[in-house]
Design a protein around this motif. Structure first.
Motif, short mmCIF file in Angstrom:
data_model
loop_
_atom_site.label_atom_id
_atom_site.label_comp_id
_atom_site.label_asym_id
_atom_site.label_seq_id
_atom_site.Cartn_x
_atom_site.Cartn_y
_atom_site.Cartn_z
N GLY A 1 0.83 -1.19 0.00
CA GLY A 1 0.00 0.00 0.00
C GLY A 1 0.87 1.24 0.00
N PRO A 2 0.25 2.40 0.03
CA PRO A 2 1.03 3.65 0.03
C PRO A 2 1.85 3.84 1.29
N LYS A 3 1.46 3.25 2.40
CA LYS A 3 2.16 3.46 3.67
C LYS A 3 3.12 2.33 4.02
N ASP A 4 2.76 1.06 3.71
CA ASP A 4 3.55 -0.05 4.21
C ASP A 4 3.35 -1.28 3.33
N THR A 5 4.27 -2.24 3.45
CA THR A 5 4.18 -3.54 2.79
C THR A 5 4.33 -4.61 3.86
N GLN A 6 3.36 -5.53 3.90
CA GLN A 6 3.38 -6.59 4.90
C GLN A 6 3.01 -7.91 4.24
N SER A 7 3.45 -9.00 4.84
CA SER A 7 3.10 -10.31 4.30
C SER A 7 2.68 -11.24 5.44
N PHE A 8 1.95 -12.28 5.07
CA PHE A 8 1.45 -13.27 6.03
C PHE A 8 1.43 -14.62 5.34
N THR A 9 1.90 -15.63 6.04
CA THR A 9 1.86 -16.99 5.53
C THR A 9 0.79 -17.77 6.27
N ALA A 10 -0.22 -18.22 5.53
CA ALA A 10 -1.33 -18.95 6.12
C ALA A 10 -0.99 -20.43 6.22
N THR A 11 -1.70 -21.13 7.07
CA THR A 11 -1.51 -22.57 7.21
C THR A 11 -2.13 -23.28 6.01
N ASP A 12 -1.88 -24.57 5.90
CA ASP A 12 -2.43 -25.35 4.79
C ASP A 12 -3.90 -25.71 4.99
N ASP A 13 -4.50 -25.26 6.07
CA ASP A 13 -5.89 -25.57 6.37
C ASP A 13 -6.87 -24.66 5.63
N VAL A 14 -6.37 -23.58 5.01
CA VAL A 14 -7.25 -22.63 4.33
C VAL A 14 -6.75 -22.38 2.90
N THR A 15 -7.66 -21.92 2.06
CA THR A 15 -7.35 -21.55 0.68
C THR A 15 -7.61 -20.06 0.54
N ILE A 16 -6.64 -19.34 -0.01
CA ILE A 16 -6.77 -17.89 -0.21
C ILE A 16 -6.88 -17.64 -1.70
N ALA A 17 -7.81 -16.77 -2.10
CA ALA A 17 -8.00 -16.42 -3.51
C ALA A 17 -8.16 -14.91 -3.64
N ILE A 18 -7.56 -14.35 -4.70
CA ILE A 18 -7.70 -12.92 -4.99
C ILE A 18 -8.44 -12.80 -6.31
N GLU A 19 -9.60 -12.15 -6.29
CA GLU A 19 -10.39 -11.99 -7.51
C GLU A 19 -11.23 -10.73 -7.42
N GLU A 20 -11.22 -9.95 -8.49
CA GLU A 20 -12.05 -8.75 -8.63
C GLU A 20 -11.88 -7.77 -7.47
N GLY A 21 -10.66 -7.53 -7.05
CA GLY A 21 -10.41 -6.56 -5.99
C GLY A 21 -10.83 -7.02 -4.60
N GLN A 22 -11.01 -8.32 -4.43
CA GLN A 22 -11.39 -8.86 -3.13
C GLN A 22 -10.54 -10.08 -2.82
N ILE A 23 -10.30 -10.29 -1.54
CA ILE A 23 -9.57 -11.47 -1.08
C ILE A 23 -10.57 -12.34 -0.33
N THR A 24 -10.66 -13.60 -0.74
CA THR A 24 -11.56 -14.52 -0.07
C THR A 24 -10.75 -15.65 0.55
N VAL A 25 -11.22 -16.11 1.70
CA VAL A 25 -10.58 -17.21 2.42
C VAL A 25 -11.63 -18.29 2.61
N SER A 26 -11.25 -19.54 2.35
CA SER A 26 -12.17 -20.66 2.56
C SER A 26 -11.41 -21.82 3.19
N PRO A 27 -12.10 -22.62 4.00
CA PRO A 27 -11.42 -23.73 4.68
C PRO A 27 -11.22 -24.91 3.73
N ARG A 28 -10.19 -25.69 3.97
CA ARG A 28 -9.98 -26.95 3.24
C ARG A 28 -10.43 -28.08 4.15
#
Length: 177
Positions: A28-55
């Protein structure tokens, strides 16, 4: 079903997210951060939104679902804005002041407390009895505020100590004669 986890995280203008395996990086304009999720969830980026769903339907997957979504929402907020915790100091002679990167606290102890402020967080003392902790990482801001508060927690009889701005301290009745 997680009520928090099923809500998508909207990306505001000026904030971008990239996904590499289970690691999401938010710029972003102020900062850059990252996060590593566990293998129990699926992350998807689509149409300007981030969705999380369980596996799967396991308890751990459902726990990680809501937690991962909340952490990602905090990353998105921190990339464009800051998190703030306000503390107030109550007690006769209790005061605080910043000297460079060190917070000096006079809290009625036999010595002054020198609190080293970690990188990524700024602490300001607009008044000797007020502290403002700001930063882009919500967890780090909360931890620094809690560490400062731990030096002299508010006590229930006179209310002296370091408290959060909106915190209510239940006042106990003292000894009776």
């Amino acid at each position: 079903m997680s009520r928090i986890g099923k809500q998508p995280v909207a990306l505001p203008s000026g904030v971008t997210a990239t996904l590499n395996g289970q690691t999401i990086e938010v710029k972003g304009p102020k900062d850059t951060q990252s996060f590593t999720a566990t293998d129990d969830v699926t992350i998807a980026i689509e149409e300007g939104q981030i969705t999380v769903s369980p596996r799967g339907k396991s308890k751990r997957a459902r726990q990680q679902w809501g937690m991962t979504r909340t952490v990602i929402a905090n990353l998105v907020h921190g990339a464009s804005d800051t998190f703030k915790k306000e503390l107030e100091i109550r007690g006769v002679g209790y005061r605080a002041q910043m000297q460079g990167n060190v917070l000096k606290l006079n809290l009625g102890l036999s010595h002054d407390v020198d609190f080293e402020v970690p990188a990524g967080v700024t602490v300001t003392a607009p008044k000797p009895t007020e502290l403002v902790v700001e930063g882009h990482d919500k967890q780090l801001v909360g931890q620094v505020a809690a560490n400062i508060r731990d030096w002299r927690r508010p006590e229930p009889y006179k209310g002296k100590g370091i408290r959060y701005k909106d915190e209510y301290i239940f006042q106990k009745e003292g000894k009776k004669k």
